[in-house]
Motif scaffolding. Structure first.
Motif, PDB file in Angstrom:
ATOM      1  N   GLY A 146      29.123  13.744  54.211  1.00 26.48           N
ATOM      2  CA  GLY A 146      27.749  13.259  53.442  1.00 26.48           C
ATOM      3  C   GLY A 146      26.875  12.750  54.182  1.00 26.48           C
ATOM      4  O   GLY A 146      25.698  12.978  53.958  1.00 26.48           O
ATOM      5  N   LYS A 147      27.241  12.146  54.897  1.00 25.86           N
ATOM      6  CA  LYS A 147      26.339  11.044  55.596  1.00 25.86           C
ATOM      7  C   LYS A 147      25.971  11.556  57.153  1.00 25.86           C
ATOM      8  O   LYS A 147      25.091  11.204  57.584  1.00 25.86           O
ATOM      9  N   GLY A 148      26.357  12.946  57.287  1.00 28.52           N
ATOM     10  CA  GLY A 148      26.109  13.574  58.557  1.00 28.52           C
ATOM     11  C   GLY A 148      26.730  13.095  59.766  1.00 28.52           C
ATOM     12  O   GLY A 148      26.148  13.419  60.803  1.00 28.52           O
ATOM     13  N   TYR A 149      27.561  12.289  59.694  1.00 28.62           N
ATOM     14  CA  TYR A 149      28.396  12.007  60.842  1.00 28.62           C
ATOM     15  C   TYR A 149      29.264  12.970  61.660  1.00 28.62           C
ATOM     16  O   TYR A 149      29.560  13.884  60.928  1.00 28.62           O
ATOM     17  N   PRO A 150      29.360  13.177  62.839  1.00 28.62           N
ATOM     18  CA  PRO A 150      29.971  13.927  63.566  1.00 28.62           C
ATOM     19  C   PRO A 150      31.552  13.900  63.244  1.00 28.62           C
ATOM     20  O   PRO A 150      32.212  12.958  62.969  1.00 28.62           O
TER      21      PRO A 150
END
Length: 147
Positions: free
Chosen positions: A139-143
């Motif tokens: 959800g936070k766009g981390y890889p």
């Protein structure tokens, strides 16, 4: 004859719907605790901070292999909660003071909570728990890593 078949088919369908409804309710009721005594709860940014501050941190993905195939946090080791006990933890951690963090799918997944509790019960002392898990991470766009 056709009436009997149609009655049997309706009963089977009714049973299947009841089972599905029960499963759906049970799944929606699964929720991790807010805290686990003996652990430090972290969010995604807290986990990133731990990874940078504590290079010897072991990150354990407590999900089952089917979930892990959807992606996982880089550097994490797979140890499903169903296989987590003192012996398997000892294979991943050097000693009881080894820092370890657990995660699973998120707040509606109890796998990392169960694994973290096992670690507490085994006597580990530096336990971190990423309650938001893979759901928060994505959800936070981390890889993520996908194989």
């Amino acid at each position: 004859m056709q009436t009997i078949l149609s009655t049997v088919a309706r009963r089977w369908l009714g049973c299947l719907l009841a089972l599905w409804a029960g499963w759906a309710v049970a799944e929606s009721e699964i929720r991790s605790p807010d805290e686990i005594p003996g652990t430090v709860r972290v969010d995604a940014e807290g986990l990133i901070d731990l990874i940078y501050r504590i290079p010897e941190l072991t990150l354990i993905d407590s999900r089952v292999p089917m979930d892990r195939r959807q992606g996982y946090i880089e550097g994490s080791e797979s140890l499903p909660d169903t296989h987590t006990d003192c012996d398997t933890l000892a294979l991943h951690l050097d000693d009881l003071d080894a820092p370890v963090a657990f995660y699973c799918n998120g707040p509606r997944c109890g796998r990392s909570a169960k694994a973290a509790q096992v670690a507490v019960d085994c006597g580990y002392r530096r336990i971190y728990w990423f309650r938001g898990g893979f759901e928060e991470w994505l959800g936070k766009g981390y890889p993520v890593i996908k194989e």
